[in-house]
Scaffold this active site. Structure first.
Site, PDB file in Angstrom:
ATOM      1  N   GLU A  57      31.381  27.339  47.486  1.00 50.97           N
ATOM      2  CA  GLU A  57      30.575  26.213  47.089  1.00 50.97           C
ATOM      3  C   GLU A  57      29.118  26.349  47.960  1.00 50.97           C
ATOM      4  O   GLU A  57      29.089  26.860  48.868  1.00 50.97           O
ATOM      5  CB  GLU A  57      31.091  24.970  48.142  1.00 50.97           C
ATOM      6  CG  GLU A  57      32.181  24.376  47.396  1.00 50.97           C
ATOM      7  CD  GLU A  57      32.595  23.262  47.936  1.00 50.97           C
ATOM      8  OE1 GLU A  57      31.992  22.415  48.641  1.00 50.97           O
ATOM      9  OE2 GLU A  57      33.977  22.947  48.079  1.00 50.97           O
ATOM     10  N   GLU A  77      38.075  23.985  53.680  1.00 46.41           N
ATOM     11  CA  GLU A  77      37.265  23.503  54.705  1.00 46.41           C
ATOM     12  C   GLU A  77      38.298  23.123  55.953  1.00 46.41           C
ATOM     13  O   GLU A  77      38.179  21.850  56.282  1.00 46.41           O
ATOM     14  CB  GLU A  77      36.294  22.595  54.591  1.00 46.41           C
ATOM     15  CG  GLU A  77      35.287  23.003  53.266  1.00 46.41           C
ATOM     16  CD  GLU A  77      34.075  22.182  53.144  1.00 46.41           C
ATOM     17  OE1 GLU A  77      34.090  21.147  53.676  1.00 46.41           O
ATOM     18  OE2 GLU A  77      33.066  22.724  52.652  1.00 46.41           O
TER      19      GLU A  77
END
Ligand code: GCO
Length: 446
Positions: free
Chosen positions: A354, A169
């Site tokens: 995720e 991320e």
């Protein structure tokens, strides 16, 4: 009653796994680990709920065998975990902590003995504390030290890693942590935000180069994507919505897959960009073997002049929200992946690395009936199935997360696990969602 029967409709070679990250579960007071910037950030009042930290977390260091067993017993075929940089190099560079090497040695062997694939991540946010005084990710040297850390990982573990992600991320590492200040190191300046938006991609490229120099083949990056929608149809709103989309999503897609930055954002950022950033873009856009997407929610973008730099803020919509206050919007996942595939990643395999929700789970008579979470997974898996039917090369799905854990600025107050953790005694109790995964992944009742 929600269920996960849909799992049976996925192709046989589709990977179902669970994900965690080092700082959120390991307990960094164990095993002679160095400190990370999260240890410092969490000490400052107001940064983290109750000033909690990852000192003990789920004490995964002590309980890793039990945790890996929970993954394999549920029938998953892969485990996504991350390496802690300060556990391996307590000062970020130089001295190696043999206890750290030995922990990951044992962990990886345990994962493999349980017939799980090792999906590893090099950076899931535990920056060694040592680098804070030197500018952290604003400093280009950090990207070189990251390359050195990558080399240590490659020399010790690469023969046993099914896949490697460089950065988890990048938007969170840069914008959320240096402009919005919500995550460590908690900076709130335009200069820091913009600089790190670029440097984190340079770090990705540096690591990628080291990984390739070891002739390693299965490397990617994990991007968090947020589906953005305009608050209304006014042209000013559409313009800032595009800006938000660029900052959240397209900045990374374009840099990685096209070697450029999106126009509206680069215009706004240009005076803060590091010198000669254009020269890095070729380096940043080296080919990847796969790309990971983390997806949780959507944002509604509204013009707001009190945000003087961006001119917008996100506002809440009227969909059902999770315990994080995040709206549940499975269609966003489909839209984002379609665009990523059609315009950017093309034939590069995609993994949902995720997806999951925080829920107010309660233990009642030894059970946690998290129906909401089962529904959340089922609704998102429907979108995944649809993508596969439309020939998008979606190859796997990882539930976030195996365990309730340290949810960053929210400390232990938000529970994302399919396994409940009692933080008083660290007991693990599988939730109904874990049982539902097991039922459908193994065809066995329990
Ligand atoms: C992430 C985060 C996870 C969070 C999860 C929920 O990669 O987004 O790394 O660590 O716990 O996203 O916020």
């Amino acid at each position: 009653m929600p269920d996960l029967k849909i799992i049976k409709d996925f192709p046989d070679d589709f990977t179902f796994g669970v994900a965690t990250s080092s700082y959120q579960i390991e307990g960094n007071s164990f095993g002679n680990s160095g400190l990370s910037h999260w240890d410092c950030f969490s000490k400052i009042k107001g940064n983290v709920y109750n000033n909690e930290s990852g000192k003990i977390a789920c004490a995964h260091i002590l309980n890793y065998k039990e945790d890996i067993k929970l993954i394999s017993e549920a029938g998953f075929s892969a485990y996504r975990f991350s390496f802690s940089w300060p556990r391996i190099l307590p000062d970020g560079k130089g001295r190696i902590n043999q206890d750290g090497i030995s922990f990951y040695d044992k962990l990886i062997d345990e994962i493999l003995e349980n017939n799980l694939k090792t999906f590893s991540t090099l950076y899931h946010w535990d920056l060694p504390k040592n680098f804070m005084s030197q500018g952290g990710w604003k400093n280009r040297d950090t990207t070189k030290w990251f390359a050195d850390f990558t080399d240590v990982i490659m020399r010790n573990f690469s023969d046993r890693l099914h896949s490697i992600a460089t950065i988890n991320e990048p938007w969170c590492v840069s914008w959320l942590s240096h402009y919005l200040g919500e995550h460590a190191p908690g900076e709130v300046t335009i200069e820091a935000g913009v600089k790190t938006m670029h440097m984190i991609l340079v770090a990705h490229a540096e690591a990628l180069q080291v990984i390739r120099s070891h002739n390693y083949k299965n490397v990617g990056i994990v991007l968090n994507k947020q589906f953005v929608q305009p608050f209304d149809e006014k042209s000013e709103t559409l313009k800032v919505t595009n800006l938000a989309d660029e900052i959240h999503n397209l900045w990374f897609d374009e840099a990685i897959f096209k070697g450029s930055y999106p126009t509206q954002t680069i215009k706004l950022f240009s005076k803060y960009m590091p010198d000669n950033f254009e020269e890095d873009l070729k380096f940043i856009s080296q080919p990847l073997d796969w790309v990971g997407v983390n997806y949780y929610t959507r944002s509604i973008i509204k013009v707001d002049k009190s945000e003087t730099f961006l001119g917008y803020k996100s506002v809440k919509g009227d969909l059902i929200v999770t315990d994080m206050g995040w709206e549940v919007f499975p269609e966003g996942l489909k839209n984002l992946i379609e665009r990523l595939h059609n315009k950017y990643s093309k034939n590069v395999p995609i993994f949902i690395t995720e997806n999951g929700m925080a829920n107010r789970d309660c233990l009642k008579n030894g059970k946690i009936n998290d129906f909401e979470r089962i529904k959340f997974y089922s609704d998102h898996l429907k979108q995944c199935k649809n993508l596969i039917e439309n020939d998008i090369p979606l190859k796997g799905y990882f539930a976030w997360s195996l365990l309730d854990n340290f949810e960053w600025a929210y400390g232990y107050s938000k529970r994302f696990g399919i396994v409940y953790v009692d933080f008083d005694n660290l007991e693990r109790i599988p939730k109904l969602s874990w049982k539902e995964f097991k039922k459908n992944l193994t065809n066995k009742e329990n």
